[in-house]
Write an enzyme that holds these catalytic residues in place. Structure first.
Site, PDB file in Angstrom:
ATOM      1  N   ASN A 203      -7.031   1.166   2.018  1.00 24.44           N
ATOM      2  CA  ASN A 203      -5.804   1.759   2.537  1.00 24.44           C
ATOM      3  C   ASN A 203      -5.334   2.863   1.585  1.00 24.44           C
ATOM      4  O   ASN A 203      -5.096   2.611   0.404  1.00 24.44           O
ATOM      5  CB  ASN A 203      -4.723   0.689   2.687  1.00 24.44           C
ATOM      6  N   ILE A 205      -2.564   4.284   1.001  1.00 19.28           N
ATOM      7  CA  ILE A 205      -1.282   4.146   0.314  1.00 19.28           C
ATOM      8  C   ILE A 205      -1.152   2.793  -0.394  1.00 19.28           C
ATOM      9  O   ILE A 205      -0.080   2.481  -0.903  1.00 19.28           O
ATOM     10  CB  ILE A 205      -0.096   4.346   1.283  1.00 19.28           C
ATOM     11  N   GLU A 206      -2.231   2.027  -0.413  1.00 20.24           N
ATOM     12  CA  GLU A 206      -2.207   0.780  -1.179  1.00 20.24           C
ATOM     13  C   GLU A 206      -3.088   0.925  -2.414  1.00 20.24           C
ATOM     14  O   GLU A 206      -2.626   1.353  -3.465  1.00 20.24           O
ATOM     15  CB  GLU A 206      -2.624  -0.394  -0.289  1.00 20.24           C
ATOM     16  N   MET A 207      -4.379   0.581  -2.306  1.00 21.30           N
ATOM     17  CA  MET A 207      -5.266   0.704  -3.468  1.00 21.30           C
ATOM     18  C   MET A 207      -6.078   1.994  -3.424  1.00 21.30           C
ATOM     19  O   MET A 207      -6.614   2.434  -4.447  1.00 21.30           O
ATOM     20  CB  MET A 207      -6.165  -0.529  -3.561  1.00 21.30           C
TER      21      MET A 207
END
Length: 409
Positions: A203, A205-207
């Site tokens: 993702n 905007i995550e990892m």
């Protein structure tokens, strides 16, 4: 010939015979062979072979039960078979040590996929990966960042922050008892813990990592290579990563709560307010969606949360493309709910009291509001009712593991 001449002849012959015996010895049978005389000596590593001294006369061959020694040749000696297997580039996985999860009071048997059995080594590898920030592109985010064991395996933020301080749009659900969920994420887009484990890694905007680049990073760490070889008998793969993390997450269970002790027969496990709250929970229909013993049916309902945004949160429709699923989200499990705020998929419920008040009011009106919520609204719960429900929900707090970060490769 006179007798004197005859006597002289016998005397001379006797002397000749005596000299012959004296000079050559008596003819006897050859001596028995010494032990291993005819056996080749076993060469030890590093020893020089024994060189036999040549004889002027060939040795007499004697019958023997042992085969004759082979004449040395220019051909190399055959290697003695070894008990050790020959080394191969990819050693097979070590014999796995079975890992049995102790399921606490109140929970059903733990579902474990046939293609991902639990082993001690796999769980340990999954724990390392869960805490390792190198799974993120910039090395700042791990699974434990948003699902912190010290925060009931979630985080106390409305929504999560990923790499580059990017703020996401979803609240982080707790890992606790996620092993029982029939789908993962608020919209149910992952069908298993294994599938869920890889989602946040990619993702943006995550990892924010790509799987090939992340695998290459781990492949540069000898410790991880050895662990994957031991657990899976392979190099580092995305399948191995997802299976190891999922195996570890299946150990994160909560049970043995006051509610569980009460249902097991301990009348004193709940106080009076909690007993009233339990009665209301069943009476007004809360248990229809938050079904015991896990306190979730894992179905999808529209409670109106996020429907007043612009644009509204699609929820399950983003997965099914079905208009009937617009604004529907997976029912959250309520065990440890007193410790996992803020609440709802967008973290808009700041406290447990806020969340109970919204649900007791029948959610937020919108065209897709689920009928279940309308029936709760019709019950017209009072403030005292809501307080009793909050007290009951606190009785769902039990025992769960708090795990320190391991030493990483």
């Amino acid at each position: 010939m006179s007798w004197k001449q005859l006597l002289k002849l016998v005397h001379v012959g006797g002397l000749a015979l005596a000299w012959t015996v004296f000079s050559t010895g008596c003819q006897q049978s050859p001596p028995p062979p010494l032990p291993n005389v005819n056996q080749p000596e076993v060469e030890m590593p590093g020893d020089e072979p024994v060189v036999e001294t040549p004889s002027d006369e060939p040795a007499a061959e004697m019958p023997s039960d042992e085969p004759a020694a082979e004449t040395p040749s220019d051909e190399p000696a055959a290697e003695t078979p070894s008990d050790e297997p020959a080394a191969t580039p990819d050693e097979p996985a070590a014999e796995p040590v079975a890992f049995e999860v102790k399921v606490p009071l109140g929970l059903p048997p733990l579902p474990i996929p046939e293609d991902n059995p639990m082993t001690a080594e796999k769980v340990e590898l999954g724990k390392m990966l869960y805490f390792d920030k190198r799974l993120s592109k910039d090395g700042t985010i791990s699974c434990a960042t948003c699902h912190d064991p010290l925060m009931a395996w979630t985080e106390h933020k409305p929504t999560s922050t990923g790499i580059g301080d990017q703020v996401g749009g979803a609240n982080s659900p707790t890992v606790i008892n996620s092993a029982y969920a029939t789908t993962q994420f608020w919209d149910g887009r992952a069908k298993s813990l294994e599938e869920q484990a890889l989602g946040p890694i990619e993702n943006p905007i995550e990892m924010g990592h790509s799987l090939p680049e992340m695998i290459a990073t781990l492949d540069g760490l000898e410790g991880y290579k050895k662990h994957f070889q031991k657990v899976f008998g392979t190099g580092i793969t995305k399948e191995g990563i997802s299976q190891a993390i999922a195996a570890f997450e299946r150990t994160v269970l909560s049970g043995n709560s006051p509610y569980d002790k009460f249902t097991a027969g301990d009348e004193n496990a709940l106080n009076e307010a909690q007993k009233r709250g339990l009665e209301l929970f069943n009476k007004v229909g809360c248990a229809d969606c938050h079904t015991p013993p896990l306190f979730s049916s894992y179905d999808f309902y529209n409670a109106g949360v996020g429907m007043d945004k612009e644009p509204p949160d699609e929820g399950r429709k983003a997965v099914t493309d079905d208009d009937d699923d617009f604004g529907a989200f997976r029912v959250p499990a309520l065990r440890e709910v007193a410790s996992t705020g803020p609440y709802f998929h967008d973290g808009s419920g700041a406290t447990l009291e806020d969340a109970v008040a919204l649900m007791a009011a029948g959610g937020k009106d919108n065209p897709n509001l689920s009928e279940m919520l309308k029936s709760v609204r019709d019950a017209k719960l009072t403030e005292e009712n809501r307080k009793d429900l909050v007290e009951f929900l606190k009785a769902l707090s039990g025992e769960y593991p708090i795990i320190d970060p391991p030493t990483l490769p």
